[in-house]
Design an enzyme around this catalytic site. Structure first.
Site, PDB file in Angstrom:
ATOM      1  N   SER A   1      49.030  45.074  63.324  1.00  0.00           N
ATOM      2  CA  SER A   1      49.733  46.112  64.086  1.00  0.00           C
ATOM      3  C   SER A   1      49.696  45.828  65.585  1.00  0.00           C
ATOM      4  O   SER A   1      50.713  45.996  66.268  1.00  0.00           O
ATOM      5  CB  SER A   1      49.145  47.493  63.790  1.00  0.00           C
TER       6      SER A   1
ATOM      7  N   HIS B   1      46.858  56.884  66.355  1.00  0.00           N
ATOM      8  CA  HIS B   1      47.805  55.780  66.516  1.00  0.00           C
ATOM      9  C   HIS B   1      48.949  56.155  67.455  1.00  0.00           C
ATOM     10  O   HIS B   1      49.382  55.334  68.271  1.00  0.00           O
ATOM     11  CB  HIS B   1      48.361  55.334  65.163  1.00  0.00           C
TER      12      HIS B   1
END
Length: 169
Positions: A14, A48
């Site tokens: 990510s 996130h």
């Protein structure tokens, strides 16, 4: 252009994909495929989201990515594993139906004009053999979808211990 970023859990997928998206665009789209299963998962989603700054447009879509207009944009789809889980659960663990629906959705977004799509996925079949029948079925689904995505991607990067290893493109 389609990029596939794959690797094991906590391999840096990510982070690498977000950095790539920002190199390619000043205002990328972040497509979160996670379903909010419980409060712990909601906390993870919140954390996130806070990691991404104002340059990002956040979009939440559990399954039907084809509803999103990606034309002329750079988008990061994170992640295939959670996305497939949504199909798998909704189709009562039917691997074939889940795979066909996910492939159809991918092909619909891949047809959009002048797009850059960065897709994050997990290599879940590289570790310990799944204990349960359903777990083994999901590993099959994930593996087949990863093969399909890699075949259709322009570039594939395998993340190993935070290091990107280009394996295609």
């Amino acid at each position: 252009m389609i990029y596939l970023v794959t690797g094991g859990e906590r391999s840096g997928k990510s982070s690498y994909a977000q950095k790539l998206a920002l190199e390619l665009s000043d205002s990328p789209i972040y497509v979160a495929t996670a379903r909010k299963w419980d409060s712990d998962f909601q906390n993870r989603i919140d954390r996130h989201q806070q990691e991404r700054d104002e340059r990002w447009t956040n979009v939440e879509e559990e399954k039907y990515l084809s509803k999103i207009d990606f034309s002329e944009k750079t988008a990061l789809i994170d992640c295939v594993t959670l996305w497939l889980t949504n199909f798998f659960v909704d189709h009562k663990n039917d691997v074939h139906l889940s795979l066909e629906e996910a492939k159809k959705e991918f092909l619909a977004i891949a047809k959009q004009q002048n797009t850059t799509i960065i897709i994050v996925t997990n290599e879940i079949g590289m570790g310990v053999h799944a204990e349960t029948h359903i777990g083994r079925k999901f590993v099959e689904l994930q593996g087949w979808m990863n093969q399909f995505l890699a075949e259709n991607a322009d570039e594939v990067v395998l993340m190993v211990s935070g290091i990107p290893v280009k394996i295609k493109g």
